[in-house]
Write a protein that holds these residues in place. Structure first.
Motif, PDB file in Angstrom:
ATOM      1  N   VAL A  51       0.858  -1.187   0.000  1.00 55.52           N
ATOM      2  CA  VAL A  51       0.000   0.000   0.000  1.00 55.52           C
ATOM      3  C   VAL A  51       0.899   1.243   0.000  1.00 55.52           C
ATOM      4  CG1 VAL A  51      -1.988   1.120   1.074  1.00 55.52           C
ATOM      5  CG2 VAL A  51      -1.665  -1.341   1.342  1.00 55.52           C
ATOM      6  N   PRO A  52       1.638   1.445  -1.071  1.00 50.68           N
ATOM      7  CA  PRO A  52       2.603   2.556  -1.096  1.00 50.68           C
ATOM      8  C   PRO A  52       1.952   3.931  -1.245  1.00 50.68           C
ATOM      9  CG  PRO A  52       2.567   1.463  -3.219  1.00 50.68           C
ATOM     10  CD  PRO A  52       1.678   0.657  -2.298  1.00 50.68           C
ATOM     11  N   ASN A  53       0.692   3.978  -1.673  1.00 49.94           N
ATOM     12  CA  ASN A  53       0.045   5.263  -1.966  1.00 49.94           C
ATOM     13  C   ASN A  53      -0.963   5.695  -0.921  1.00 49.94           C
ATOM     14  OD1 ASN A  53       1.446   5.361  -4.414  1.00 49.94           O
ATOM     15  ND2 ASN A  53      -0.101   4.110  -5.409  1.00 49.94           N
ATOM     16  N   GLY A  54      -0.791   5.304   0.312  1.00 53.22           N
ATOM     17  CA  GLY A  54      -1.747   5.715   1.325  1.00 53.22           C
ATOM     18  C   GLY A  54      -1.274   5.375   2.710  1.00 53.22           C
ATOM     19  N   ASP A  55      -1.893   5.999   3.694  1.00 53.12           N
ATOM     20  CA  ASP A  55      -1.589   5.651   5.075  1.00 53.12           C
ATOM     21  C   ASP A  55      -2.835   5.043   5.701  1.00 53.12           C
ATOM     22  OD1 ASP A  55      -3.019   7.836   6.885  1.00 53.12           O
ATOM     23  OD2 ASP A  55      -2.163   8.887   5.156  1.00 53.12           O
ATOM     24  N   PHE A  56      -2.641   4.300   6.758  1.00 52.11           N
ATOM     25  CA  PHE A  56      -3.724   3.543   7.388  1.00 52.11           C
ATOM     26  C   PHE A  56      -4.887   4.439   7.799  1.00 52.11           C
ATOM     27  CE2 PHE A  56      -5.483   1.597  11.358  1.00 52.11           C
ATOM     28  CZ  PHE A  56      -6.145   0.552  10.736  1.00 52.11           C
ATOM     29  N   GLN A  57      -4.602   5.538   8.449  1.00 51.97           N
ATOM     30  CA  GLN A  57      -5.664   6.419   8.941  1.00 51.97           C
ATOM     31  C   GLN A  57      -6.517   6.971   7.788  1.00 51.97           C
ATOM     32  OE1 GLN A  57      -6.516   6.977  12.249  1.00 51.97           O
ATOM     33  NE2 GLN A  57      -8.321   7.822  11.252  1.00 51.97           N
ATOM     34  N   THR A  58      -5.871   7.396   6.700  1.00 45.67           N
ATOM     35  CA  THR A  58      -6.602   7.923   5.544  1.00 45.67           C
ATOM     36  C   THR A  58      -7.490   6.848   4.928  1.00 45.67           C
ATOM     37  OG1 THR A  58      -4.851   9.514   5.098  1.00 45.67           O
ATOM     38  CG2 THR A  58      -6.346   8.992   3.273  1.00 45.67           C
ATOM     39  N   ALA A 110      -8.631   4.145   6.346  1.00 43.52           N
ATOM     40  CA  ALA A 110      -9.705   3.800   7.288  1.00 43.52           C
ATOM     41  C   ALA A 110     -10.807   4.851   7.269  1.00 43.52           C
ATOM     42  CB  ALA A 110      -9.129   3.640   8.691  1.00 43.52           C
ATOM     43  N   THR A 111     -10.437   6.122   7.236  1.00 44.27           N
ATOM     44  CA  THR A 111     -11.423   7.209   7.200  1.00 44.27           C
ATOM     45  C   THR A 111     -12.244   7.145   5.911  1.00 44.27           C
ATOM     46  OG1 THR A 111     -10.008   8.598   8.560  1.00 44.27           O
ATOM     47  CG2 THR A 111     -11.719   9.715   7.290  1.00 44.27           C
ATOM     48  N   GLU A 112     -11.586   6.926   4.787  1.00 44.51           N
ATOM     49  CA  GLU A 112     -12.311   6.818   3.510  1.00 44.51           C
ATOM     50  C   GLU A 112     -13.176   5.566   3.470  1.00 44.51           C
ATOM     51  OE1 GLU A 112      -9.636   7.277   0.198  1.00 44.51           O
ATOM     52  OE2 GLU A 112      -9.041   9.282   0.832  1.00 44.51           O
ATOM     53  N   THR A 113     -12.700   4.472   4.051  1.00 43.61           N
ATOM     54  CA  THR A 113     -13.494   3.243   4.103  1.00 43.61           C
ATOM     55  C   THR A 113     -14.749   3.480   4.933  1.00 43.61           C
ATOM     56  OG1 THR A 113     -11.528   1.858   3.869  1.00 43.61           O
ATOM     57  CG2 THR A 113     -13.496   0.806   4.766  1.00 43.61           C
ATOM     58  N   GLU A 135      -1.015  -4.275  18.968  1.00 32.11           N
ATOM     59  CA  GLU A 135       0.267  -4.005  19.614  1.00 32.11           C
ATOM     60  C   GLU A 135       1.450  -4.469  18.759  1.00 32.11           C
ATOM     61  OE1 GLU A 135       0.555  -5.361  23.648  1.00 32.11           O
ATOM     62  OE2 GLU A 135      -1.367  -4.462  24.184  1.00 32.11           O
ATOM     63  N   ASP A 136       1.246  -5.531  17.980  1.00 33.47           N
ATOM     64  CA  ASP A 136       2.337  -6.047  17.139  1.00 33.47           C
ATOM     65  C   ASP A 136       2.480  -5.272  15.824  1.00 33.47           C
ATOM     66  OD1 ASP A 136       0.176  -6.923  15.643  1.00 33.47           O
ATOM     67  OD2 ASP A 136       0.720  -9.045  15.694  1.00 33.47           O
ATOM     68  N   GLY A 137       1.690  -4.224  15.628  1.00 32.35           N
ATOM     69  CA  GLY A 137       1.791  -3.392  14.431  1.00 32.35           C
ATOM     70  C   GLY A 137       0.844  -3.778  13.317  1.00 32.35           C
ATOM     71  N   THR A 138       0.035  -4.811  13.518  1.00 32.32           N
ATOM     72  CA  THR A 138      -0.906  -5.253  12.492  1.00 32.32           C
ATOM     73  C   THR A 138      -2.049  -4.255  12.369  1.00 32.32           C
ATOM     74  OG1 THR A 138      -0.388  -7.567  12.937  1.00 32.32           O
ATOM     75  CG2 THR A 138      -2.457  -7.121  11.787  1.00 32.32           C
ATOM     76  N   TYR A 139      -2.378  -3.904  11.130  1.00 31.48           N
ATOM     77  CA  TYR A 139      -3.517  -3.035  10.851  1.00 31.48           C
ATOM     78  C   TYR A 139      -4.749  -3.911  10.669  1.00 31.48           C
ATOM     79  CZ  TYR A 139      -0.034   0.584   9.866  1.00 31.48           C
ATOM     80  OH  TYR A 139       0.995   1.477   9.956  1.00 31.48           O
ATOM     81  N   ASN A 140      -5.854  -3.535  11.302  1.00 23.63           N
ATOM     82  CA  ASN A 140      -7.074  -4.336  11.270  1.00 23.63           C
ATOM     83  C   ASN A 140      -8.272  -3.503  10.832  1.00 23.63           C
ATOM     84  OD1 ASN A 140      -5.889  -6.757  12.643  1.00 23.63           O
ATOM     85  ND2 ASN A 140      -5.577  -5.242  14.256  1.00 23.63           N
ATOM     86  N   PHE A 141      -9.004  -4.029   9.863  1.00 22.23           N
ATOM     87  CA  PHE A 141     -10.260  -3.457   9.403  1.00 22.23           C
ATOM     88  C   PHE A 141     -11.355  -4.442   9.822  1.00 22.23           C
ATOM     89  CE2 PHE A 141      -6.965  -2.077   6.482  1.00 22.23           C
ATOM     90  CZ  PHE A 141      -7.207  -0.720   6.320  1.00 22.23           C
ATOM     91  N   HIS A 142     -12.345  -3.998  10.586  1.00 23.44           N
ATOM     92  CA  HIS A 142     -13.402  -4.870  11.092  1.00 23.44           C
ATOM     93  C   HIS A 142     -14.741  -4.483  10.452  1.00 23.44           C
ATOM     94  CE1 HIS A 142     -10.531  -5.906  14.259  1.00 23.44           C
ATOM     95  NE2 HIS A 142     -10.385  -4.615  14.475  1.00 23.44           N
ATOM     96  N   PHE A 143     -15.398  -5.451   9.835  1.00 23.64           N
ATOM     97  CA  PHE A 143     -16.711  -5.248   9.225  1.00 23.64           C
ATOM     98  C   PHE A 143     -17.690  -6.207   9.896  1.00 23.64           C
ATOM     99  CE2 PHE A 143     -13.461  -4.348   6.068  1.00 23.64           C
ATOM    100  CZ  PHE A 143     -13.835  -3.104   5.589  1.00 23.64           C
ATOM    101  N   VAL A 144     -18.818  -5.685  10.367  1.00 22.27           N
ATOM    102  CA  VAL A 144     -19.819  -6.517  11.037  1.00 22.27           C
ATOM    103  C   VAL A 144     -21.157  -6.367  10.336  1.00 22.27           C
ATOM    104  CG1 VAL A 144     -21.029  -7.006  13.200  1.00 22.27           C
ATOM    105  CG2 VAL A 144     -18.630  -6.287  13.256  1.00 22.27           C
ATOM    106  N   LEU A 145     -21.728  -7.500   9.984  1.00 27.74           N
ATOM    107  CA  LEU A 145     -23.059  -7.567   9.393  1.00 27.74           C
ATOM    108  C   LEU A 145     -23.975  -8.146  10.475  1.00 27.74           C
ATOM    109  CD1 LEU A 145     -24.840  -7.467   6.768  1.00 27.74           C
ATOM    110  CD2 LEU A 145     -24.190  -9.843   6.415  1.00 27.74           C
TER     111      LEU A 145
END
Length: 168
Positions: free
Chosen positions: A56-63, A65-68, A84-94
């Protein structure tokens, strides 16, 4: 000699495994459903910080996530965090209240023509739950994958890594 060859072969296999399993994202699905078909389908997309930097060279996590958050379909709840280990997580709940509600939300995400069959039994020889669906969480999150590629956060040639590993 045989023992050394075995150790070298084992070492090569481990290096290959770490090389292969060290990239891409993981899509984990957890489906909690009661006997009356009410429940939640939680879909977590996780990517290590190092893979995020590589793929993901063209974006940062916060941006991202905000757009998502802004484009997440109404039938889903979206949250995000960094472990804590640096993993980025996106959570979707239906969340759903019945089979009709579940299928209406699935249809809003992927269109008509899909099915979900659920049965719950307490009979002595068939106790448990059976679920048969002709769609996956990857199908339900195709819009998210398309978003990442269309916004060029992920290059089209790396699209296959977006849901590289799944755990349902």
């Amino acid at each position: 000699m045989k023992k050394t060859l075995k150790h070298l072969l084992l070492g090569a296999i481990l290096v290959l495994m770490f090389g292969l399993f060290g990239c891409g994202t993981t899509l984990t699905t957890n489906l909690d459903m009661s006997e009356n078909y009410a429940g939640t389908r939680t879909m977590d997309v996780s990517i290590s910080e190092s893979d995020f930097i590589e793929y993901v060279p063209n974006g940062d996590f916060q941006t991202i996530a905000t757009e998502t958050q802004a484009i997440t379909p109404e039938c889903l709840t979206f949250t995000y965090d960094q472990s804590e280990d640096g993993t980025y997580n996106f959570h979707f709940v239906l969340a759903f209240t019945s089979k009709d509600d579940y299928m209406a939300k699935v249809t809003s995400l992927i269109g008509e023509g899909y099915s979900s069959e659920y049965s719950y039994s307490t009979a002595p020889f068939s106790e448990g739950v059976m679920l048969d669906e002709d769609f996956t969480s990857e199908d339900l999150l195709e819009w998210f994958k398309d978003f990442l590629v269309e916004k060029e956060y992920v290059a089209s040639e790396d699209e296959s890594y977006i849901f590289e590993y799944t755990d349902n």
